[in-house]
Enzyme design. Structure first.
Site, PDB file in Angstrom:
ATOM      1  N   GLY A  48      88.986  10.328  48.057  1.00  0.00           N
ATOM      2  CA  GLY A  48      89.845  10.357  46.876  1.00  0.00           C
ATOM      3  C   GLY A  48      91.284   9.951  47.120  1.00  0.00           C
ATOM      4  N   ASP A 104      94.219  13.604  46.602  1.00  0.00           N
ATOM      5  CA  ASP A 104      94.339  13.013  45.277  1.00  0.00           C
ATOM      6  C   ASP A 104      94.711  14.062  44.239  1.00  0.00           C
ATOM      7  OD1 ASP A 104      91.890  14.311  45.514  1.00  0.00           O
ATOM      8  OD2 ASP A 104      90.679  12.629  44.808  1.00  0.00           O
ATOM      9  N   ASP A 107      92.979  21.095  42.490  1.00  0.00           N
ATOM     10  CA  ASP A 107      92.207  21.616  41.364  1.00  0.00           C
ATOM     11  C   ASP A 107      92.058  23.132  41.542  1.00  0.00           C
ATOM     12  OD1 ASP A 107      90.572  21.389  39.050  1.00  0.00           O
ATOM     13  OD2 ASP A 107      88.770  21.156  40.256  1.00  0.00           O
ATOM     14  N   LYS A 135      96.193  20.088  38.703  1.00  0.00           N
ATOM     15  CA  LYS A 135      95.625  20.728  37.509  1.00  0.00           C
ATOM     16  C   LYS A 135      95.822  22.227  37.665  1.00  0.00           C
ATOM     17  CE  LYS A 135      91.429  18.243  37.150  1.00  0.00           C
ATOM     18  NZ  LYS A 135      89.998  18.258  36.822  1.00  0.00           N
ATOM     19  N   PHE A 156      88.574  16.168  33.477  1.00  0.00           N
ATOM     20  CA  PHE A 156      88.045  15.458  34.641  1.00  0.00           C
ATOM     21  C   PHE A 156      88.496  14.003  34.562  1.00  0.00           C
ATOM     22  CE2 PHE A 156      84.986  13.182  37.217  1.00  0.00           C
ATOM     23  CZ  PHE A 156      84.961  13.970  38.357  1.00  0.00           C
ATOM     24  N   ASP A 163      86.804   9.501  41.720  1.00  0.00           N
ATOM     25  CA  ASP A 163      85.503   8.949  41.336  1.00  0.00           C
ATOM     26  C   ASP A 163      84.755   9.847  40.358  1.00  0.00           C
ATOM     27  OD1 ASP A 163      84.966  11.059  43.271  1.00  0.00           O
ATOM     28  OD2 ASP A 163      82.914  10.321  43.289  1.00  0.00           O
ATOM     29  N   ARG A 169      86.604   4.394  41.514  1.00  0.00           N
ATOM     30  CA  ARG A 169      87.731   4.610  42.424  1.00  0.00           C
ATOM     31  C   ARG A 169      88.720   3.452  42.377  1.00  0.00           C
ATOM     32  NH1 ARG A 169      86.581   9.110  45.609  1.00  0.00           N
ATOM     33  NH2 ARG A 169      84.439   9.342  46.322  1.00  0.00           N
TER      34      ARG A 169
HETATM   35  P1  5GP Z   1      89.605  21.804  44.793  1.00  0.00           P
HETATM   36  O1  5GP Z   1      89.082  22.238  46.124  1.00  0.00           O
HETATM   37  O2  5GP Z   1      91.092  21.919  44.630  1.00  0.00           O
HETATM   38  O3  5GP Z   1      88.854  22.425  43.658  1.00  0.00           O
HETATM   39  O4  5GP Z   1      89.164  20.312  44.610  1.00  0.00           O
HETATM   40  C1  5GP Z   1      89.778  19.272  45.173  1.00  0.00           C
HETATM   41  C2  5GP Z   1      88.867  18.075  45.105  1.00  0.00           C
HETATM   42  O5  5GP Z   1      88.020  18.070  43.956  1.00  0.00           O
HETATM   43  C3  5GP Z   1      89.714  16.843  44.982  1.00  0.00           C
HETATM   44  O6  5GP Z   1      90.040  16.354  46.249  1.00  0.00           O
HETATM   45  C4  5GP Z   1      88.818  15.900  44.220  1.00  0.00           C
HETATM   46  O7  5GP Z   1      88.005  15.195  45.124  1.00  0.00           O
HETATM   47  C5  5GP Z   1      87.921  16.788  43.386  1.00  0.00           C
HETATM   48  N1  5GP Z   1      88.387  16.824  41.976  1.00  0.00           N
HETATM   49  C6  5GP Z   1      89.011  17.838  41.348  1.00  0.00           C
HETATM   50  N2  5GP Z   1      89.304  17.519  40.068  1.00  0.00           N
HETATM   51  C7  5GP Z   1      88.867  16.257  39.891  1.00  0.00           C
HETATM   52  C8  5GP Z   1      88.910  15.343  38.784  1.00  0.00           C
HETATM   53  O8  5GP Z   1      89.412  15.609  37.679  1.00  0.00           O
HETATM   54  N3  5GP Z   1      88.355  14.133  39.003  1.00  0.00           N
HETATM   55  C9  5GP Z   1      87.794  13.765  40.187  1.00  0.00           C
HETATM   56  N4  5GP Z   1      87.273  12.547  40.264  1.00  0.00           N
HETATM   57  N5  5GP Z   1      87.742  14.591  41.248  1.00  0.00           N
HETATM   58  C10 5GP Z   1      88.279  15.816  41.104  1.00  0.00           C
HETATM   59 MG    MG Z   2      88.878  14.780  47.233  1.00  0.00          MG
END
Ligand code: 5GP
Ligand code: MG
Length: 184
Positions: A48, A104, A107, A135, A156, A163, A169
């Site tokens: 990402g 990237d 979340d 986010k 999302f 992706d 991407r």
């Molecule tokens: P976390 O561990 O903070 O929940 O997630 C981080 C990873 O989830 C990011 O590196 C990304 O790969 C994926 N991710 C979280 N939100 C999104 C989104 O809105 N779109 C996409 N494509 N990937 C996301």
């Molecule tokens: Mg990622």
């Protein structure tokens, strides 16, 4: 010339190519203030953060070393499943280095808190985290990045490295997929 054409699978554009480029250059200037002329060891989370990393490292003139790591992905959905796992770890030495961790999007916070703890365990001189997108509304684990490109709503998003089932991407903009595309 920035692309104005919207990809047919996108319902809306959240950030244009120009907005992204401006913000990435501004992040480069913030990094320059923080690091001066120091060498930076970049740890980037594949896939990402690939495009963000490529642009950000060209927005600074510091010497950089780059290490790419990989965590378990979302698979083909839009929701992460359970705890992230490291599937390809660090290759370069981090001990005594100024480490900048790039992703990237922040979340739930699970991925970056796991990776930050792992990097802290190998004794860097400093550790900072920079993400293109944040986010905030989705946080499960308390975690804040040192530098954030954009705060975005709980949607999302795809494009500029992000992706859906490994596609999109290479879009120059960041946008939200049409609901019918997310089911395909
Ligand atoms: P976390 O561990 O903070 O929940 O997630 C981080 C990873 O989830 C990011 O590196 C990304 O790969 C994926 N991710 C979280 N939100 C999104 C989104 O809105 N779109 C996409 N494509 N990937 C996301
Ligand atoms: Mg990622």
């Amino acid at each position: 010339m920035p692309t104005k054409k919207i990809h047919p699978d996108l319902a809306s554009v959240l950030l244009t190519e120009t907005q992204i480029a401006r913000r990435v250059n501004a992040l480069g200037r913030e990094l320059k203030k923080l690091y001066g002329d120091e060498e930076i060891t970049i740890v980037t989370i594949m896939n990402g953060a690939l495009l963000f990393t490529a642009d950000l490292i060209r927005a600074i003139d510091n010497p950089v070393r780059i290490d790419c790591i990989r965590t378990t992905s979302y698979g083909a959905g839009t929701e992460s499943h359970g705890a992230p796992k490291l599937v390809h770890g660090l290759t370069l030495d981090m001990n005594g280095r100024h480490v900048l961790l790039l992703d990237d999007i922040l979340d739930t916070g699970k991925t970056l808190s796991l990776i930050s703890d792992m990097i802290r365990g190998v004794h860097p001189a400093s550790l900072r985290v920079c993400v293109l997108l944040d986010k905030k509304a989705r946080r499960v684990v308390p975690f804040e990045a040192d530098l954030v490109g954009f705060q975005i709503p709980d949607k999302f998003v795809v494009g500029y490295g992000l992706d859906f089932a490994e596609r999109y991407r290479n879009l120059k903009m960041i946008g939200v997929l049409k609901p019918e595309t997310q089911k395909a």
